[in-house]
Design an enzyme around this catalytic site. Structure first.
Site, PDB file in Angstrom:
ATOM      1  CE  LYS A 140      24.046  65.383  83.743  1.00  0.00           C
ATOM      2  NZ  LYS A 140      23.495  66.638  84.313  1.00  0.00           N
ATOM      3  CE  LYS A 147      22.518  66.628  80.600  1.00  0.00           C
ATOM      4  NZ  LYS A 147      21.866  67.607  81.493  1.00  0.00           N
ATOM      5  CG  ASP A 152      19.821  66.914  85.041  1.00  0.00           C
ATOM      6  OD1 ASP A 152      18.625  66.928  84.694  1.00  0.00           O
ATOM      7  OD2 ASP A 152      20.771  67.024  84.234  1.00  0.00           O
TER       8      ASP A 152
END
Lengths: 313, 280
Positions: free
Chosen positions: A213, A249, A149
């Site tokens: 995300k 996400k 991430d």
């Protein structure tokens, strides 16, 4: 596959300019309207189990210890130790230095199928030199992280240095190659407008993100419904244009089962049922899992459960 | 031209707020003379669930407040009630009938009862706690502590006095509570919630629902977050059902008589015993 840009900053800028602006009022309205959908009984029970499988069980505190990691690893494999019909979560998300111990603990608890996600590139601010960001990612990969991430450099994005942001994502993607999935954190709370969210989503996808995300979880607002809606539209349109299916996400601020189910409704209505899969939609959360478990108990037993029946994290 | 009355909307009291029922339902209540009086909210099981959540989140703060501070806050509630005496009186008169004298007496007794329990806050652990004799170089103390979230089904007849007699001893000791008001006579409970909202009582310590006892009580009894229940306002058939449902989490379920007593406080307390080495 269709190539939309040739990698130069000029072509990127030109392409992002062709993106239509987001109708803010329309997006807010649509998200609010979809939030009123009523999901009950069997649909609810399906949604709860799907949401559990989509949870990236997260602990990103300065006070994290190996003991805390051990506890959440056990919880990731069997979220409810009294009921083994509860599915495992989607992934465990930790800081870089805890990747190794997370991997070991998951394997030891029968969770070798659960990926470890590491936050890198000087999470959460992204304020570090490029070599540091590369090393940060390398460390996580070497310790066994299979999902990365990364955060984008919001300062660069907001001041128009799109090429810089693009190149950073691209380099991290090359590092991940086949070893790990790359999730790119846009930190939508700092991007100010929905137009920027759409632009940043495309930028990340063009640079090779496997997932986009919403947020780090350290900034509010985080994963608000309209922002997730804009991002879901982006991945849907990108799929039509290129044939590549990118995941989304949603992270930050999703604390109750109701919030999670609202997200699932958005996924189904905006991106489509193909995205209703832990491979393409994840929810980054820590407190949410307990509420999902309490609601699951309520559906199974017929009476309201209490906080004494789930773990204290 | 005569003035048009401003009619009051009777709402629930959950987490310091005054929401309508999430179900949107209301029900009709009639006075002692059979005439229509009001349409209060008809609470649903989800309102009950929200109230329990509010009570649970208020518990750490309220139970950690010093007994002296809780006493001050309860006394403040009595002060605010005093200012609303006339409103309580006219509501009791309309709902229960009887004489104006009887209505005022009920209000005065209710206020005095708040003050009485306010005084008990910092004394109950002295009379119910103990220094226990043991054979060893230790002190051994027992102190009563709050039980947790308590569900209250208030007495149905005396709409204000019965309510206060049930609520005050529960929250005085640091519990938080969810109350189902008298089904046919809920107005004094709603007025009391307005007094509570303007006193210093933290939001969520007391949550007051109006509606059907037979609909709400079973959800309260089976709720795993509720640790105790006062079933004084139930008939014995419903009480049996509630005791069966409440057995799942060993809920303490009590029925009380009319006499105020510190026993009502102790019924929803737990004894904690600690050992402490002498000379350390």
């Amino acid at each position: 596959m269709v190539t939309l840009v040739d990698g130069s900053e000029e072509s990127l800028r030109t392409y992002l300019k062709t993106l239509p602006g987001v109708d803010k009022v329309g997006a807010d309205q649509r998200a609010a309207m979809l939030a009123t959908r009523s999901i009950k009984t069997t649909s609810k029970s399906w949604a709860i189990d799907m949401a559990i499988q989509m949870v990236d069980l997260t602990t990103l505190e300065g006070a994290d210890t190996e003991g805390k990691v051990r506890a959440i690893c056990a919880k990731a494999v069997h979220p409810d130790p009294t009921d083994f019909s509860v599915p495992s979560v989607g992934a465990v998300c930790v800081y870089n230095d805890l990747v190794k111990v997370t991997r070991q603990n998951l394997d030891a608890n029968g969770g070798s199928h659960i990926p470890v996600a590491a936050v890198t590139t000087a999470f959460p601010s992204g304020r570090a030199s490029f070599p540091v960001k590369i090393q940060d990612t390398k460390d996580a990969l070497d310790d066994g992280a299979t999902e990365i991430d990364m955060v984008i450099d919001r300062g660069a994005f907001l001041s128009g240095k799109l090429g810089l942001v693009f190149d950073e994502i691209k380099s991290i993607k090359e590092l991940c190659a086949d070893r790990a999935h790359l999730k790119v954190i846009l930190e939508t709370g700092e991007l100010v407008t929905y137009d920027n969210v759409r632009k940043a989503s495309y930028l990340a996808m063009l640079a090779g993100a496997d997932f986009i995300k919403t947020s780090t979880g350290k900034v509010t607002p985080a994963a608000t419904a309209p922002v997730v809606l804009v991002m879901l539209e982006a991945v849907r349109d990108y799929y039509v244009q290129t044939g590549l299916r990118i995941g989304v996400k949603a992270a930050g601020g999703i604390r109750t089962t109701k919030d999670a189910i609202k997200q699932l409704v958005l996924v189904n209505e905006i991106a489509g049922p193909d995205w209703l899969n832990p491979q393409y939609f994840r929810i980054g959360a820590s407190a949410l899992l307990n509420d999902l478990l309490l609601q699951r108990m309520k559906l199974a037993s017929g009476h309201y459960s209490g906080s004494n029946y789930v773990t204290l994290d | 031209m005569s003035r048009i009355d401003v009619k009051k909307t009777y709402k629930l009291f959950i987490g310091g707020q005054f929401p309508r029922s999430e179900s949107g339902r209301t029900y009709e209540i009639k006075g002692a003379n059979g005439k229509f009086i009001a349409n209060p909210s008809l609470a649903s099981r989800k309102d009950l669930r929200d109230s329990v959540t509010a009570a649970k989140s208020a518990l750490p703060g309220w139970s950690a407040a010093t007994a002296f501070n809780r006493g001050q806050i309860l006394y403040r509630v009595a002060e605010i009630m005093q200012g609303r005496q006339e409103q309580f009186k006219s509501e009791i008169l309309a709902l229960e009938g009887g004489t104006a004298k009887a209505a005022s007496t009920q209000v005065e007794e209710a206020i005095d009862l708040w003050v009485w329990y306010a005084g008990w806050c910092d004394k109950i652990s002295t009379i119910a706690g103990a220094t226990n004799p043991i054979a060893g170089p230790y002190y051994n103390f027992t102190t009563p502590e709050e039980l947790g979230v308590v569900g209250i089904i208030a007495e149905q007849k005396a709409s204000l006095l019965g309510l206060v007699a049930a609520i005050a001893p529960v929250i005085a000791t640091g519990n938080t509570a969810v109350v189902i008001a008298s089904e046919k006579r809920p107005l004094p409970a709603i007025t009391l919630s307005e007094a509570l909202a303007t006193s210093d009582l933290p939001a969520g310590v007391l949550n007051i629902l109006t509606g059907k006892v037979s609909e709400l009580a079973p959800w309260m009894a089976s709720h795993m977050e509720v640790d105790g229940m006062d079933v004084s306002g139930c008939d014995s058939k419903l009480e049996t059902e509630l005791r069966v449902l409440g057995a799942e989490n060993l809920k303490r379920i009590h029925r009380f008589g009319k006499v105020p007593s510190p026993q009502r406080m102790l019924a929803f307390m737990e004894s904690k015993t600690v050992w402490h080495p002498i000379g350390v």
